[in-house]
Design a protein around this motif. Structure first.
Motif, PDB file in Angstrom:
ATOM      1  N   GLN A   1     -64.702  22.514-101.891  1.00  0.00           N
ATOM      2  CA  GLN A   1     -65.029  23.626-101.205  1.00  0.00           C
ATOM      3  C   GLN A   1     -64.688  24.450-100.522  1.00  0.00           C
ATOM      4  N   VAL A   2     -63.824  24.486 -99.787  1.00  0.00           N
ATOM      5  CA  VAL A   2     -62.849  24.735 -98.697  1.00  0.00           C
ATOM      6  C   VAL A   2     -61.646  25.480 -98.626  1.00  0.00           C
ATOM      7  N   ALA A   3     -61.630  26.883 -98.366  1.00  0.00           N
ATOM      8  CA  ALA A   3     -60.524  27.985 -98.587  1.00  0.00           C
ATOM      9  C   ALA A   3     -59.865  26.947 -98.799  1.00  0.00           C
ATOM     10  N   ARG A   4     -57.950  27.445 -99.944  1.00  0.00           N
ATOM     11  CA  ARG A   4     -56.620  27.066 -99.737  1.00  0.00           C
ATOM     12  C   ARG A   4     -56.018  26.469 -98.877  1.00  0.00           C
ATOM     13  N   GLU A   5     -56.885  28.532 -98.088  1.00  0.00           N
ATOM     14  CA  GLU A   5     -55.600  28.358 -96.435  1.00  0.00           C
ATOM     15  C   GLU A   5     -55.974  26.972 -95.604  1.00  0.00           C
ATOM     16  N   TYR A   6     -57.078  26.415 -95.287  1.00  0.00           N
ATOM     17  CA  TYR A   6     -57.495  25.748 -94.986  1.00  0.00           C
ATOM     18  C   TYR A   6     -57.464  23.732 -95.301  1.00  0.00           C
TER      19      TYR A   6
ATOM     20  N   ALA B   1     -61.186  25.709-102.573  1.00  0.00           N
ATOM     21  CA  ALA B   1     -61.513  26.643-103.135  1.00  0.00           C
ATOM     22  C   ALA B   1     -62.469  26.804-104.230  1.00  0.00           C
TER      23      ALA B   1
ATOM     24  N   THR C   1     -65.833  27.956-106.329  1.00  0.00           N
ATOM     25  CA  THR C   1     -66.102  28.628-106.697  1.00  0.00           C
ATOM     26  C   THR C   1     -68.146  27.586-106.757  1.00  0.00           C
TER      27      THR C   1
ATOM     28  N   HIS D   1     -69.018  25.213 -94.825  1.00  0.00           N
ATOM     29  CA  HIS D   1     -69.214  26.759 -95.291  1.00  0.00           C
ATOM     30  C   HIS D   1     -69.670  28.243 -93.955  1.00  0.00           C
TER      31      HIS D   1
ATOM     32  N   GLU E   1     -66.756  28.661 -92.316  1.00  0.00           N
ATOM     33  CA  GLU E   1     -65.604  30.200 -92.373  1.00  0.00           C
ATOM     34  C   GLU E   1     -66.292  31.290 -92.641  1.00  0.00           C
TER      35      GLU E   1
ATOM     36  N   THR F   1     -62.163  19.843 -91.713  1.00  0.00           N
ATOM     37  CA  THR F   1     -61.413  19.771 -93.003  1.00  0.00           C
ATOM     38  C   THR F   1     -60.458  18.959 -93.555  1.00  0.00           C
TER      39      THR F   1
ATOM     40  N   ASP G   1     -72.536  33.011-106.836  1.00  0.00           N
ATOM     41  CA  ASP G   1     -70.904  33.666-106.854  1.00  0.00           C
ATOM     42  C   ASP G   1     -71.288  35.035-106.579  1.00  0.00           C
TER      43      ASP G   1
END
Length: 396
Positions: free
Chosen positions: A62-67, A71, A73, A105, A108, A124, A319
């Protein structure tokens, strides 16, 4: 095995099948591990499961790719989280279980860059766990957060917090706490504020591990005493006095992700019940061929299907960038009550077997009963929805 998500795209169906296979092959065997206790899996077991998910490329989806996440939805999470939830240990393995998933979440959305490096990135990776400390024993905050008794007093740059929290999931062994406290600055009540508190901390005492109906959260639920906890402005998550607003940032999607995960557990119970009803005979034929049992299986299918549709609808709302508070409340009530009915029928279909630990159905029944309470009992959500419905009518 095939994805039940006919309304989502091929990518979501593929994710479902991939996660479900991982859970069945790698996670379910750990359900009988002695480290999976009445107070949930130990942190040692959690770390081992996280390694398996990391090796499979499924950690923190569920976490953004940078972490380091995938990523996904919210709609994609519906499929993935249900597949993970096929075992109570599945969300633990994928690191998408409460309270960590909701805390990721929130961080972030609200944390500063410095706070994300210090707290979100290790969380993460699974290097640490976290807890969210808002609930208090009576007469403190529960379903009514305005009753918050924990107070942080100070001058706006430094604070001293005191109070008692309870039912703090994962408090034992957590690497940090998100603390909700009523903030009094120079004698003026500024409202609730969230603070980031590294753990262990000498001013934060884990008083006891609370025996509870459920047993799926890492290290269970703690009672926590906070005494002369010194904090600074750097420890504030977001802005002073905005704690209740941030709580909604966390809780609206968190209610929904609970629905996603427990859908998987209810499906597991139903699958066990179907298999049993197909092979167990009574009065000359398999019990599933008797209407008393067959109708219960049909009702399960309808409740599961309805729960998926409601969850998908609420996920699509998030979303689209809408707040989703009303939709998540509606989903929480419909899904928690529908899945509890499913689990209850499964116990009934299994008869005496359903009362034992020989299958996981008894645990799932307990977990789904608890689901109707946490993140707001059904009655509070109905009350909140009614107020919004009436307000909308009056505004017209």
């Amino acid at each position: 095995m095939s994805s039940p998500y006919c309304l989502t795209n091929a990518h979501s169906r593929a994710l479902f099948d991939r996660v479900r296979a991982f859970v069945e092959e790698r996670v379910i065997p750990f359900e009988t591990d002695p480290r999976n206790t009445h107070h949930g899996p130990s942190d040692d077991l959690r770390r081992e499961l996280n390694e398996l998910a990391r090796d499979a490329g499924l950690l923190a989806p569920q976490v953004a790719r940078e972490y380091g996440g995938m990523a996904l939805t919210h709609v994609q999470r519906v499929a993935v989280f249900e597949a993970a939830g096929y075992s109570p240990l599945g969300p633990i393995a994928l690191h998408c279980a409460a309270p960590d998933e909701g805390n990721m979440h929130l961080l972030e959305q609200v944390a500063s860059r410095t706070q994300k490096v210090r707290f979100l990135e290790p969380l993460t990776r699974g290097a640490v766990r976290s807890c969210f400390a808002m609930t208090e024993p009576s007469p403190g905050a529960g379903a009514d957060p305005s009753l918050l008794q924990t107070v942080a007093q100070g001058d706006g740059e430094s604070f001293v917090a005191r109070g008692t929290k309870w039912l703090i999931t994962g408090g034992y062994g957590a690497g940090f706490m998100i603390l909700m406290a009523r903030t009094v600055v120079a004698g003026v009540d500024r409202g609730a504020t969230m603070f980031l508190v590294p753990l262990p901390h000498p001013a934060v005492q884990m008083v006891r591990l609370i025996d509870s109906l459920d047993s799926s959260f890492t290290e269970g639920h703690a009672e926590v005493r906070i005494d002369d906890l010194h904090l600074t402005r750097d420890d504030v998550l977001g802005e002073v006095g905005q704690g209740f607003r941030y709580a909604q940032v966390r809780l609206a999607p968190a209610r929904l992700t609970h629905c996603m995960r427990w859908l998987g557990a209810a499906q597991r119970a139903h699958d066990i019940a179907v298999a049993y009803a197909s092979r167990r005979t009574a009065f000359g034929k398999p019990i599933g061929e008797h209407e008393g049992i067959g109708f219960q299986l049909a009702d399960n299918d309808m409740d599961l299907h309805t729960a998926r549709l409601v969850t998908l609808d609420a996920a699509a709302t998030l979303d689209r960038g809408e707040a989703g508070g009303f939709e998540s409340s509606r989903a929480k009530v419909i899904v928690s009550e529908a899945l509890y009915r499913v689990a209850d029928r499964c116990v009934q279909i299994l008869g005496g077997l359903g009362l034992t630990a020989d299958t996981i159905v008894a645990q799932i029944f307990r977990e789904l009963r608890a689901f109707r309470i946490y993140d707001g009992p059904s009655e509070v959500h109905r009350w909140s929805m009614a107020r919004k419905i009436l307000k909308t009518k009056l505004e017209k």
